[in-house]
Design an enzyme around this catalytic site. Structure first.
Site, PDB file in Angstrom:
ATOM      1  N   GLY A   1     -31.946 -17.761  13.442  1.00 19.41           N
ATOM      2  CA  GLY A   1     -31.395 -18.722  12.300  1.00 19.41           C
ATOM      3  C   GLY A   1     -30.907 -17.756  11.414  1.00 19.41           C
ATOM      4  O   GLY A   1     -30.642 -16.563  11.618  1.00 19.41           O
TER       5      GLY A   1
ATOM      6  N   LEU B   1     -30.702 -22.865   2.977  1.00 25.22           N
ATOM      7  CA  LEU B   1     -29.755 -21.805   3.453  1.00 25.22           C
ATOM      8  C   LEU B   1     -29.791 -20.630   2.414  1.00 25.22           C
ATOM      9  O   LEU B   1     -29.626 -19.296   3.052  1.00 25.22           O
ATOM     10  CB  LEU B   1     -28.350 -22.536   3.505  1.00 25.22           C
ATOM     11  CG  LEU B   1     -28.139 -23.656   4.334  1.00 25.22           C
ATOM     12  CD1 LEU B   1     -26.776 -24.096   4.436  1.00 25.22           C
ATOM     13  CD2 LEU B   1     -28.785 -23.449   5.691  1.00 25.22           C
TER      14      LEU B   1
ATOM     15  N   ARG C   1     -37.961 -29.186  -2.217  1.00 25.75           N
ATOM     16  CA  ARG C   1     -36.896 -28.282  -2.072  1.00 25.75           C
ATOM     17  C   ARG C   1     -35.558 -28.962  -2.588  1.00 25.75           C
ATOM     18  O   ARG C   1     -35.239 -30.270  -2.174  1.00 25.75           O
ATOM     19  CB  ARG C   1     -36.680 -27.939  -0.864  1.00 25.75           C
ATOM     20  CG  ARG C   1     -35.401 -27.087  -0.471  1.00 25.75           C
ATOM     21  CD  ARG C   1     -35.373 -26.690   0.670  1.00 25.75           C
ATOM     22  NE  ARG C   1     -35.041 -27.384   1.930  1.00 25.75           N
ATOM     23  CZ  ARG C   1     -33.520 -27.870   1.992  1.00 25.75           C
ATOM     24  NH1 ARG C   1     -32.806 -27.163   1.191  1.00 25.75           N
ATOM     25  NH2 ARG C   1     -33.256 -28.751   2.948  1.00 25.75           N
TER      26      ARG C   1
ATOM     27  N   ALA D   1     -32.270 -16.869   8.798  1.00 28.93           N
ATOM     28  CA  ALA D   1     -33.335 -15.875   8.495  1.00 28.93           C
ATOM     29  C   ALA D   1     -33.418 -14.832   9.399  1.00 28.93           C
ATOM     30  O   ALA D   1     -33.455 -13.556   9.107  1.00 28.93           O
ATOM     31  CB  ALA D   1     -34.717 -16.465   8.149  1.00 28.93           C
ATOM     32  N   GLY D   2     -33.599 -15.004  10.624  1.00 26.64           N
ATOM     33  CA  GLY D   2     -33.792 -14.060  11.644  1.00 26.64           C
ATOM     34  C   GLY D   2     -32.323 -13.295  12.072  1.00 26.64           C
ATOM     35  O   GLY D   2     -32.349 -12.185  12.251  1.00 26.64           O
TER      36      GLY D   2
ATOM     37  N   ARG E   1     -34.623 -35.100  -3.994  1.00 25.57           N
ATOM     38  CA  ARG E   1     -34.933 -35.894  -3.038  1.00 25.57           C
ATOM     39  C   ARG E   1     -36.161 -36.665  -2.942  1.00 25.57           C
ATOM     40  O   ARG E   1     -36.209 -37.751  -2.177  1.00 25.57           O
ATOM     41  CB  ARG E   1     -34.833 -34.866  -1.550  1.00 25.57           C
ATOM     42  CG  ARG E   1     -33.681 -34.400  -1.512  1.00 25.57           C
ATOM     43  CD  ARG E   1     -33.605 -33.164  -0.552  1.00 25.57           C
ATOM     44  NE  ARG E   1     -32.305 -32.618  -0.220  1.00 25.57           N
ATOM     45  CZ  ARG E   1     -31.874 -31.815   0.367  1.00 25.57           C
ATOM     46  NH1 ARG E   1     -32.856 -31.057   1.319  1.00 25.57           N
ATOM     47  NH2 ARG E   1     -30.732 -31.519   0.662  1.00 25.57           N
TER      48      ARG E   1
HETATM   49  C1  LIG Z   1     -30.044 -31.895   9.515  1.00 23.62           C
HETATM   50  C2  LIG Z   1     -30.380 -30.762   8.409  1.00 23.62           C
HETATM   51  C3  LIG Z   1     -29.344 -30.588   7.519  1.00 23.62           C
HETATM   52  C4  LIG Z   1     -29.570 -29.417   6.563  1.00 23.62           C
HETATM   53  N1  LIG Z   1     -28.841 -29.286   5.525  1.00 23.62           N
HETATM   54  C5  LIG Z   1     -29.212 -28.106   4.852  1.00 23.62           C
HETATM   55  C6  LIG Z   1     -27.986 -28.036   3.630  1.00 23.62           C
HETATM   56  O1  LIG Z   1     -27.009 -28.613   3.463  1.00 23.62           O
HETATM   57  N2  LIG Z   1     -28.450 -26.853   2.818  1.00 23.62           N
HETATM   58  C7  LIG Z   1     -29.525 -26.144   2.992  1.00 23.62           C
HETATM   59  O2  LIG Z   1     -29.698 -25.389   2.002  1.00 23.62           O
HETATM   60  N3  LIG Z   1     -30.389 -26.504   3.854  1.00 23.62           N
HETATM   61  C8  LIG Z   1     -30.155 -27.477   4.757  1.00 23.62           C
HETATM   62  N4  LIG Z   1     -31.125 -27.640   5.699  1.00 23.62           N
HETATM   63  C9  LIG Z   1     -32.198 -26.649   5.864  1.00 23.62           C
HETATM   64  C10 LIG Z   1     -32.038 -25.609   6.689  1.00 23.62           C
HETATM   65  O3  LIG Z   1     -30.921 -25.696   7.467  1.00 23.62           O
HETATM   66  C11 LIG Z   1     -33.094 -24.869   7.458  1.00 23.62           C
HETATM   67  O4  LIG Z   1     -34.169 -24.898   6.316  1.00 23.62           O
HETATM   68  C12 LIG Z   1     -32.889 -23.490   7.728  1.00 23.62           C
HETATM   69  O5  LIG Z   1     -31.443 -23.194   8.350  1.00 23.62           O
HETATM   70  C13 LIG Z   1     -33.981 -22.679   8.144  1.00 23.62           C
HETATM   71  O6  LIG Z   1     -33.356 -21.474   8.705  1.00 23.62           O
HETATM   72  P1  LIG Z   1     -34.372 -20.510   9.632  1.00 23.62           P
HETATM   73  O7  LIG Z   1     -33.401 -19.258   9.613  1.00 23.62           O
HETATM   74  O8  LIG Z   1     -35.335 -20.160   8.622  1.00 23.62           O
HETATM   75  O9  LIG Z   1     -34.752 -21.236  10.668  1.00 23.62           O
HETATM   76  P2  LIG Z   1     -34.015 -21.761  11.921  1.00 23.62           P
HETATM   77  O10 LIG Z   1     -32.297 -21.752  11.995  1.00 23.62           O
HETATM   78  O11 LIG Z   1     -34.789 -22.973  12.214  1.00 23.62           O
HETATM   79  O12 LIG Z   1     -34.120 -20.822  13.177  1.00 23.62           O
HETATM   80  C14 LIG Z   1     -35.363 -20.568  14.032  1.00 23.62           C
HETATM   81  C15 LIG Z   1     -35.232 -19.781  15.082  1.00 23.62           C
HETATM   82  O13 LIG Z   1     -36.450 -19.311  15.665  1.00 23.62           O
HETATM   83  C16 LIG Z   1     -36.520 -19.464  17.179  1.00 23.62           C
HETATM   84  N5  LIG Z   1     -37.710 -19.756  17.411  1.00 23.62           N
HETATM   85  C17 LIG Z   1     -38.493 -20.810  16.951  1.00 23.62           C
HETATM   86  N6  LIG Z   1     -39.761 -20.762  17.713  1.00 23.62           N
HETATM   87  C18 LIG Z   1     -39.594 -19.930  18.443  1.00 23.62           C
HETATM   88  C19 LIG Z   1     -40.561 -19.317  19.372  1.00 23.62           C
HETATM   89  N7  LIG Z   1     -41.879 -19.711  19.734  1.00 23.62           N
HETATM   90  N8  LIG Z   1     -40.050 -18.385  20.193  1.00 23.62           N
HETATM   91  C20 LIG Z   1     -38.907 -17.576  20.133  1.00 23.62           C
HETATM   92  N9  LIG Z   1     -38.027 -18.291  19.316  1.00 23.62           N
HETATM   93  C21 LIG Z   1     -38.456 -19.109  18.400  1.00 23.62           C
HETATM   94  C22 LIG Z   1     -35.253 -20.257  17.259  1.00 23.62           C
HETATM   95  O14 LIG Z   1     -34.833 -20.348  18.555  1.00 23.62           O
HETATM   96  C23 LIG Z   1     -34.316 -20.112  16.274  1.00 23.62           C
HETATM   97  O15 LIG Z   1     -33.511 -19.028  16.475  1.00 23.62           O
HETATM   98  C24 LIG Z   1     -30.828 -28.715   6.613  1.00 23.62           C
HETATM   99  C25 LIG Z   1     -31.715 -28.950   7.776  1.00 23.62           C
HETATM  100  C26 LIG Z   1     -31.428 -29.967   8.468  1.00 23.62           C
HETATM  101  C27 LIG Z   1     -32.426 -30.254   9.657  1.00 23.62           C
END
Ligand SMILES: Cc1cc2nc3c(=O)[nH]c(=O)nc-3n(C[C@H](O)[C@H](O)[C@H](O)COP(=O)(O)OP(=O)(O)OC[C@H]3O[C@@H](n4cnc5c(N)ncnc54)[C@H](O)[C@@H]3O)c2cc1C
Ligand code: SF4
Ligand code: FES
Lengths: 249, 674
Positions: B65, B478, B472, B67-68, B354
């Site tokens: 995602g 993001l 949050r 972060a990763g 929120r």
């Molecule tokens: C519908 C929606 C709308 C949103 N809108 C906003 C917004 O407008 N603005 C904002 O700031 N935030 C928003 N958010 C929140 C934000 O999108 C997320 O908090 C953020 O993108 C999380 O990013 P991340 O990189 O931490 O994790 P993620 O993007 O969830 O990535 C997780 C990654 O880990 C991998 N993974 C997970 N578990 C495993 C495992 N066991 N083994 C291998 N791989 C694994 C997945 O494959 C994926 O690649 C929204 C969230 C949602 C649900």
């Protein structure tokens, strides 16, 4: 409502597949197509049969992971993703055929799930702007004209679902590739690598075994994000221009 | 203000649900200097790894995602060997792709008095003063670089006619600092990171493993040294070792079953790490998002978010008189409508944060003034009742003021999505919305360097607990994901890697073998039960328990009940679940079974955490702790800390470690948006 489903079952990449018939009752019209499949899978589990494998994740029409051919049309024919197709589009008692994406470059993994990693390799061949982290100039130092920026955006909305490939009689991935090309070609930041990019990406596209584009237009008709055929024309123009430039694959 | 805490039996230090361990602190943020110097000082102090040595070092990153993916691309660029994993078929599908609304940055492009300090201030206040000050300041500091970086990569942010970037405002703030790309900001940011990632894949610095699920962590002599994965195509259980491990695996909102999260979101990676010694921070802090499409039926699999940006122009109301709830909303005259947010919170109106918007929507429905179909619910005492769970989000004012075209331009895709799902046309009839589980502020505890309590295990993005406190603000997740991925982790992890390479681990090293065997045994066990109930049915039941007792409002009694219910459900699960098929196959039932097993354990810890925190703050509302006006009441004297939970061992109580929160740059205040 009650449905008759005819679903492609294939145990693995090497196994032979066939259509299997299932009767499904209790479908509500508020359900999404995938929720309908969930219901079928719950029933199958109850009967101790193996559920149908299918790909999905966001169920919001944005991740691009879902995708099946429904009654012969990729994503079911309402220019939406499978997860956003709702059962109110079907009538009670309908027979529905469900098959995986069909294309040589998308091998079936199991049932309705296919391997689309070829798309990632097309991107790796050049679908990016080389810009190392931490060295970017101030964002406002390069204004982007709104018209081009909007066009870039329209193309950037491609979700990489692969419906265009499944719909194309040649199994060409040109719509996908052209969306990326046009997205980056319309931005000032995309100019330095513009021609190298198109050459390399098209070469990779061909290497993956996708077919040639013969302007049939089935791709744009099923694309859930409305990527226009015009993007392929843009790709072709850039590709021709690239022949006169030295670099690229 | 009244403090209505009763129940002395859980005020003791230890009790039947948890025990208390020693206090902890973040040892990495430099002390005794002004907050605006902390990050620069830490960067200067952190040791470096020379470019020639980086080639000899390897880092595992789980998650692609924001972060990763951003971290993998950046560390690859820096010259490390990166092994990157995700469970989807392509890194581009990580859940970050679903984010709609936007990303904050303190650019002050609007000349509306925005600044790093104001973004910092808003974020700490928005989090109800339960976030770590130094982390949040750094987040605000690097936010501006994120926009520069993304624009350079070709992310097509919205622009004005002059070609410069456009911004809009979001809940909880009064400046316009949110950058956006129509309703698809997350997608565009993720595609940017993904393209950088693929560029590194082509360069050979990043090896990408898709459809690989991490199922265990490998810890050797107290250091994280690798992971165990299951290949989701053929079931192969494999071990991978490296010099450091980064988890960027997102949030665990799916513990509620119905949420706005992607279906595959899970807690397995962080939960497995927790069981190996990583502390879990503030697990009960869940964000409930106010603007989601209401639940329509029992077979629903997820809830869809309507972007918060809609609150810029949409007005939220319910009928003043409950008798009007079944009427066509267009027939209800202006004076018979209650624009309750504008009425109660005149300064912020529809743009309150929120947690506040969500709780008020719930209050309106509880009062009997909700709209939409009446659905059957079972209340805490086991009685069935019919309640309408929806409020109106109305654009008729905006359409009159701006014209339908302008509204279409701004929100068209969201309106289409709404119509697609509900079959109603929101240009004509007001949308119906209701709060839903959206984001988890809790996650693995990390220090300022983003290192967990296991040496060499780093955690970024939604998977860690760090920057959002008890709530949050919109557009800040993001920002955190990209801040961590592009700028923070790639700098802090060097300090650790300066001691590497560590000894090469042979495949048969006891710690490696133990991790692989335990992963394999879990899989075998799940397949061998051959019970009668499907995995999904357990997940749904767990979700019901969590939403009812650990959702928008919690009570001591309810939480205790929930803990008992979860324990029973878990016991039943391990003796009665039916997982079809075999391991050596593409087996989605098995994938889900492993995730639900971990959710069951996490769910219990969430309830314990919620139980111990006898205060209301952010998205966590304890009915026993409210002001006379019914607003959330914090207790800074007792709870000004992060709760970092240590795994107590199978069948034993979790251990609570407190990290006191120290505010120097910001004064603690009761939060008010009135
Ligand atoms: C519908 C929606 C709308 C949103 N809108 C906003 C917004 O407008 N603005 C904002 O700031 N935030 C928003 N958010 C929140 C934000 O999108 C997320 O908090 C953020 O993108 C999380 O990013 P991340 O990189 O931490 O994790 P993620 O993007 O969830 O990535 C997780 C990654 O880990 C991998 N993974 C997970 N578990 C495993 C495992 N066991 N083994 C291998 N791989 C694994 C997945 O494959 C994926 O690649 C929204 C969230 C949602 C649900
Ligand atoms: S061009 Fe359209 S159909 Fe093809 S992958 Fe992109 S979104 Fe899907
Ligand atoms: S599941 Fe994500 S687009 Fe359908």
């Amino acid at each position: 409502m009650k449905l008759k489903l005819r679903i492609w079952r294939q145990a693995g990449p090497e196994a032979a597949g066939r259509m299997v018939e299932y009767d499904l009752d209790g479908v509500s019209e508020d359900m999404s197509f995938l929720e309908m499949l969930d219901l079928l899978n719950e029933n199958l589990t109850e009967r101790n049969e193996e559920p149908v494998a299918f790909d999905h994740d966001c169920r919001e029409g944005i991740c691009g992971m879902c995708g099946v051919v429904i009654n012969g049309i990729a994503h079911g024919g309402s220019a939406t993703t499978t997860c956003q197709l709702h059962m109110r589009s079907f009538s009670d008692g309908a027979t529905i055929d469900i098959e995986p994406w069909r294309a040589g470059a998308f091998p079936v993994l199991k049932d309705l799930a296919v391997d689309r990693t070829a798309f990632d390799r097309i991107i790796a061949a050049g679908g990016f702007i080389s810009s190392n982290t931490g060295s970017a100039p101030e964002a406002h130092s390069t204004p982007a004209p709104k018209r081009e920026a909007d066009k870039a955006f329209d193309n950037a909305t491609c979700i990489g679902c692969g419906a265009c490939v499944a719909a194309c009689p040649n199994s060409s991935a040109m719509l996908f590739t052209s969306a990326k090309i046009t997205h980056l070609a319309m931005l000032p930041q995309g100019q330095p690598e513009r021609y190298r990019r198109v050459k390399s990406m098209v070469a990779q596209h061909d290497e993956e075994g996708f077919g040639n584009c013969t302007n049939i237009g089935e791709c744009a008709a099923v694309c859930p994000k409305g990527i226009p055929l015009e993007s392929i024309a843009q790709l072709n123009r850039d590709l021709i221009a690239s022949l006169f430039k030295g670099d690229g694959k | 203000m009244t403090d209505t805490i009763t129940n002395p039996e859980i005020t003791g230090e230890a009790n039947q649900f948890w025990s208390v361990g020693e206090e902890i602190a973040d040892a990495k943020a430099p002390q005794g200097i002004d907050i605006d110097k902390v990050w620069k000082t830490r960067q200067f102090q952190a040791r470096l790894v020379n470019p020639a040595n980086r080639r000899k070092l390897s880092v595992i990153i789980v998650g692609t995602g924001l972060a990763g993916g951003a971290a993998a691309a950046t560390l690859g660029e820096a010259g490390y060997n990166v092994l990157n994993f995700c469970y989807q078929d392509s890194p581009r599908r990580a859940h970050s792709i679903a984010a709609q609304g936007g990303i904050n940055a303190a650019k002050n492009y609007r000349n509306d008095n925005d600044s790093t300090f104001r973004l910092f201030y808003d974020t700490v206040k928005g989090g109800d003063y339960r976030a770590r000050e130094t982390n949040v300041y750094r987040l605000a500091e690097v936010s501006a670089n994120i926009i520069d970086q993304c624009v350079a990569q070709g992310v097509p942010f919205a622009r004005e006619y002059g070609g410069l970037l456009d911004t809009r405002s979001f809940g909880g703030v009064q400046v316009q600092r949110t950058f956006y790309a129509r309703g698809q900001t997350g997608q565009q940011l993720l595609i940017g990171a993904y393209q950088q990632l693929e560029r590194q894949v082509a360069a050979g610095t990043v090896k990408m493993y898709t459809r690989h699920e991490m199922v265990e962590l490998i810890v050797v002599d107290g250091r994280a040294r690798g992971i165990v994965t299951r290949n989701m195509i053929n079931g192969k259980v494999e071990t991978w070792t490296a010099d450091a491990v980064v988890l960027a695996t997102g949030g665990y909102g799916n513990v509620f079953f119905l949420s706005t999260n992607a279906m595959g979101c899970n807690v397995t990676a962080t939960w497995r790490a927790h069981r190996k010694g990583a502390y879990f921070g503030n697990p009960c802090y869940t964000q409930i998002h106010p603007t989601c499409i209401p639940v329509h039926g029992e077979t629903q699999s997820k809830l869809t978010l309507m972007s918060e940006s809609l609150r810029n122009d949409g007005r939220i109301w319910v009928p003043k008189d409950a008798a009007d709830c079944t009427k066509d909303p267009r027939q209800i005259p202006e004076e018979a409508r209650d624009y309750y947010l504008e009425r109660i919170y005149p300064a912020f109106g529809n743009l309150v944060p929120r947690d506040i918007a969500s709780r008020q929507a719930k209050n309106m429905c509880d009062e009997g003034r909700g709209v939409g179909p009446a659905v059957a619910e079972v209340d805490h005492d086991g009685n069935e009742r019919l309640v309408r769970r929806g409020v109106y989000l109305d654009f008729s004012d905006a359409i009159n003021r701006l014209g339908q075209k302008a509204v279409e331009n701004k929100y068209g895709n969201l309106f289409d999505m709404y119509q697609q799902i509900t079959g109603e046309n929101p240009y004509e009839v007001p949308m119906r919305i209701y709060p839903a589980v959206h984001y988890t502020m809790g996650g693995l505890w990390v220090d300022y360097d983003l290192q967990s309590s296991i040496t060499g295990l780093y955690v970024t993005g939604e998977a860690n607990f760090s920057d959002h406190g008890a709530n949050r603000l919109g557009a800040s997740a993001l920002m955190q994901g990209l801040a961590d991925g592009y700028f923070v982790l790639p700098n802090t992890i060097n300090d650790y890697l300066a001691d590497a390479p560590f000894d090469k681990l042979p495949e048969d090293h006891p710690a490696v073998a133990e991790a692989r065997d335990s992963a394999q045994q879990r899989i075998d066990k799940l397949l061998s039960i051959q019970g009668t109930r499907s995995v999904d049915s357990y997940h749904k039941e767990l979700g019901h328990i969590m939403w009812e007792y650990c959702g928008m409002e919690r009570t001591e009694e309810g939480l205790k009940k929930a803990i008992g219910l979860i324990q029973n459900l878990r016991e039943d699960y391990w003796s009665n679940v039916r997982v079809t098929g075999k391991n050596e196959d593409f087996n989605q039932a098995l994938e889900r079974a492993g995730r639900v097993a971990d959710f069951m354990e996490l769910g219990e810890l969430m309830c314990v955490d919620a139980l111990h925190r006898r205060e209301s703050c952010g998205g966590h509302f304890r009915a026993e702790s409210q002001t006379p006006e019914g607003e959330a009441l914090r207790h800074d004297d007792e709870f000004l800390y992060v709760a970092a939970w240590e795994w107590g061992g199978e069948g034993s109580k979790p251990v609570l470690h407190r990290e006191p929160l120290i505010y120097k740059a910001i004064e603690l205040k009761q939060r008010s948006y009135k």
